[in-house]
Design an enzyme around this catalytic site. Structure first.
Site, mmCIF file in Angstrom:
data_model
loop_
_atom_site.group_PDB
_atom_site.id
_atom_site.type_symbol
_atom_site.label_atom_id
_atom_site.label_comp_id
_atom_site.label_asym_id
_atom_site.label_seq_id
_atom_site.Cartn_x
_atom_site.Cartn_y
_atom_site.Cartn_z
ATOM 1 N N GLY A 7 1.932 -102.113 39.473
ATOM 2 C CA GLY A 7 3.148 -102.926 39.448
ATOM 3 C C GLY A 7 3.047 -104.069 38.456
ATOM 4 N N GLY A 10 6.079 -106.059 37.126
ATOM 5 C CA GLY A 10 6.884 -106.862 38.056
ATOM 6 C C GLY A 10 6.714 -108.351 37.845
ATOM 7 N N GLN A 11 7.252 -109.116 38.795
ATOM 8 C CA GLN A 11 7.322 -110.571 38.624
ATOM 9 C C GLN A 11 5.937 -111.209 38.508
ATOM 10 O OE1 GLN A 11 8.876 -112.876 41.901
ATOM 11 N NE2 GLN A 11 9.526 -114.550 40.583
ATOM 12 N N ARG A 34 7.918 -98.220 31.697
ATOM 13 C CA ARG A 34 7.264 -97.988 30.421
ATOM 14 C C ARG A 34 6.581 -99.250 29.930
ATOM 15 N NH1 ARG A 34 11.734 -95.747 27.256
ATOM 16 N NH2 ARG A 34 12.097 -93.771 28.276
ATOM 17 N N ASP A 49 3.912 -92.984 39.146
ATOM 18 C CA ASP A 49 4.609 -93.305 40.391
ATOM 19 C C ASP A 49 3.564 -93.553 41.482
ATOM 20 O OD1 ASP A 49 6.025 -93.303 42.747
ATOM 21 O OD2 ASP A 49 7.154 -91.456 42.296
ATOM 22 N N ILE A 50 3.604 -94.745 42.064
ATOM 23 C CA ILE A 50 2.598 -95.142 43.055
ATOM 24 C C ILE A 50 2.656 -94.250 44.306
ATOM 25 C CG2 ILE A 50 3.995 -96.845 44.338
ATOM 26 C CD1 ILE A 50 0.480 -97.641 43.128
ATOM 27 N N TYR A 138 10.635 -104.196 54.170
ATOM 28 C CA TYR A 138 9.606 -104.827 53.318
ATOM 29 C C TYR A 138 8.530 -105.484 54.183
ATOM 30 C CZ TYR A 138 7.803 -108.265 49.895
ATOM 31 O OH TYR A 138 7.017 -109.042 49.083
ATOM 32 N N LYS A 142 4.562 -104.492 54.743
ATOM 33 C CA LYS A 142 3.514 -105.439 54.325
ATOM 34 C C LYS A 142 2.549 -105.739 55.482
ATOM 35 C CE LYS A 142 4.289 -106.104 49.938
ATOM 36 N NZ LYS A 142 3.285 -105.977 48.881
HETATM 37 N N1 SER Z 1 10.060 -112.882 47.349
HETATM 38 C C1 SER Z 1 9.980 -111.958 48.433
HETATM 39 C C2 SER Z 1 11.316 -111.458 48.798
HETATM 40 O O1 SER Z 1 12.252 -112.230 48.740
HETATM 41 C C3 SER Z 1 9.333 -112.569 49.632
HETATM 42 O O2 SER Z 1 7.984 -112.237 49.620
HETATM 43 O O3 SER Z 1 11.449 -110.357 49.189
#
Ligand code: SER
Length: 318
Positions: A7, A10-11, A34, A49-50, A138, A142
Site C-alpha cells: 500500500g 496510499g496516504q 501503478r 493485488d494484496i 474497517y 483492523k
Molecule cells: N483515517 C481513518 C479513517 O478515517 C481512521 O483510521 O478511516
C-alpha cells in the site's frame, strides 16, 4: 535493511517511501496502483493485488524482506460503501502478508492499526487495552488484524508490531477516511476558499500530523523487542474539535469560508471513535513523543499545501 511496503501509494506510504530510500534501505513496493511518476529511486515497484495470495507470496519470496510495512487497506468511509471489498483487502490481505512473512522468514511485520479499531461507549481518554467493539467494517478488520498478528507472534514467533494511528494529516490528498474532513479544511480552504465539513462542529477524534506518524513507524520498528510489553500501541498527539480545526485554518487563511453540513452516517462513525487516546505505554516502552500540536501542524501544513498548489497550478498562458 531489505524492506517491503504494501500500500505504498496510499496516504502513509507516499510519505514513508522517500524516507526509507533516503535512509539507504533496499525498498520493494507491493501496491495495486501503478508506479507513480514521482516515485523515489531506487525502488522496486511490484504492481499486485494484496488479496491474491500467490502474488503476495511471490513478492515476498523474490524480495526476502527483513521488515514488511503492511499499509495496504481500505479506510472507514469507503469501507462502508463496499464492505466485502474492505473485508478482503484488509483481512485477507493481512492474512496473506502474515503467512508470507512466516513462510519466507521475514524478521518483522509492522501493522497499521487505527482509532477505528475501537467502538462506542468509550471513556474520554481511551487506554491501550480496553474492550474493542468497532461498528465499521474497517474497524472490524483492523481489530482482527491485530489479533491475527498477535496469534502469529505467539504461535510462530513473528516479530509483529503496530500502532493505532489517529486521523492523519499531510499535504497529499487522502482517500476514503471519515477523518478526512480536517485535512479538507486546509486543502479545500486554500484551493477554493471554502469547504463544508461532513461532520458536526463538536466532532472530536484524535489526529496526528504525518511527520509524527512516520517517526512513530520508524522508532517502533527500531525499538529493542525486549522493551516492548505489547504488540500494538496507541499513539496520540492532537485531539481537537472540528470547530477548533476550522478556527486554526481561519486564523491562517484570511477570508476562508468553513462551514458544517453533517452527514449523519459519517458523524455516527466519528461518535463511535475515541475522543482522545492514552499513549502512556508507547511513551514508556519505546520513548514515543509527538512534536506537533494543532498550531505547529497548521503552520507547517499550510505552507506545504500552498507549495503543492503552486506546483500543480496550470502554466500561465502567454
Ligand atoms: N483515517 C481513518 C479513517 O478515517 C481512521 O483510521 O478511516
Amino acid at each position: 535493511m531489505k524492506i517491503l511496503v504494501t500500500g505504498a501509494a496510499g496516504q502513509v506510504g507516499t510519505d514513508l517511501l522517500p524516507l526509507l530510500v533516503e535512509q539507504g534501505h533496499e525498498v520493494t513496493v507491493f501496491d495495486i496502483a501503478r508506479r507513480p511518476a514521482g516515485c523515489p529511486e531506487p525502488v522496486t515497484w511490484v504492481q499486485g493485488d494484496i488479496t491474491g495470495r500467490p502474488e503476495v507470496f511471490d513478492a515476498v519470496k523474490a524480495s526476502r524482506p527483513d521488515l514488511i510495512y503492511h499499509l495496504a487497506a481500505i479506510l472507514s468511509a469507503r469501507g462502508e460503501d463496499m464492505p466485502h471489498v474492505a473485508y478482503r483487502v484488509n483481512l485477507d490481505g493481512t492474512m496473506n502478508v502474515l503467512e508470507a512473512a512466516r513462510l519466507f522468514e521475514t524478521g518483522q511485520v509492522f501493522f497499521a492499526s487505527t482509532i477505528a479499531a475501537f467502538g462506542p461507549g468509550l471513556p474520554d481518554l481511551v487506554p491501550n487495552e480496553i474492550s474493542m467493539r468497532p461498528t465499521t467494517m474497517y474497524g472490524v478488520t483492523k481489530v482482527a488484524g491485530e489479533l491475527l498478528g498477535e496469534y502469529y507472534a505467539r504461535k510462530f514467533g513473528l516479530d509483529f508490531r503496530g500502532v493505532r494511528f489517529p486521523g492523519l494529516l499531510n499535504a497529499g490528498i487522502p482517500g476514503g477516511g471519515t477523518s478526512d474532513y480536517a485535512l479538507f479544511m486546509y486543502v479545500e480552504g486554500l484551493r477554493t476558499g471554502s469547504y463544508a465539513a461532513f461532520c458536526e462542529p463538536h466532532a472530536m477524534i484524535p489526529f496526528m500530523y504525518m511527520p509524527d506518524a512516520l517517526r512513530a513507524i520508524l522508532e517502533l520498528a527500531e525499538a529493542p523487542r525486549e522493551k516492548l510489553t505489547r504488540h500494538v500501541y496507541n499513539i496520540a498527539s492532537i485531539s481537537a474539535t472540528a470547530e477548533e480545526f476550522a478556527d486554526a485554518v481561519r486564523a491562517r487563511v484570511p477570508g476562508v469560508d468553513l462551514t458544517f453540513e453533517p452527514v449523519p452516517e459519517l458523524q455516527a462513525i466519528l461518535d463511535s471513535w475515541p475522543r482522545a487516546l492514552d499513549d502512556t505505554a508507547a511513551r514508556e516502552d519505546w520513548g514515543w513523543q509527538p512534536e506537533y500540536d494543532l498550531e505547529a501542524m497548521s503552520d507547517d501544513l499550510i505552507a506545504k499545501v500552498k507549495a503543492l498548489l503552486v506546483e500543480d497550478a496550470p502554466a500561465p498562458t502567454p
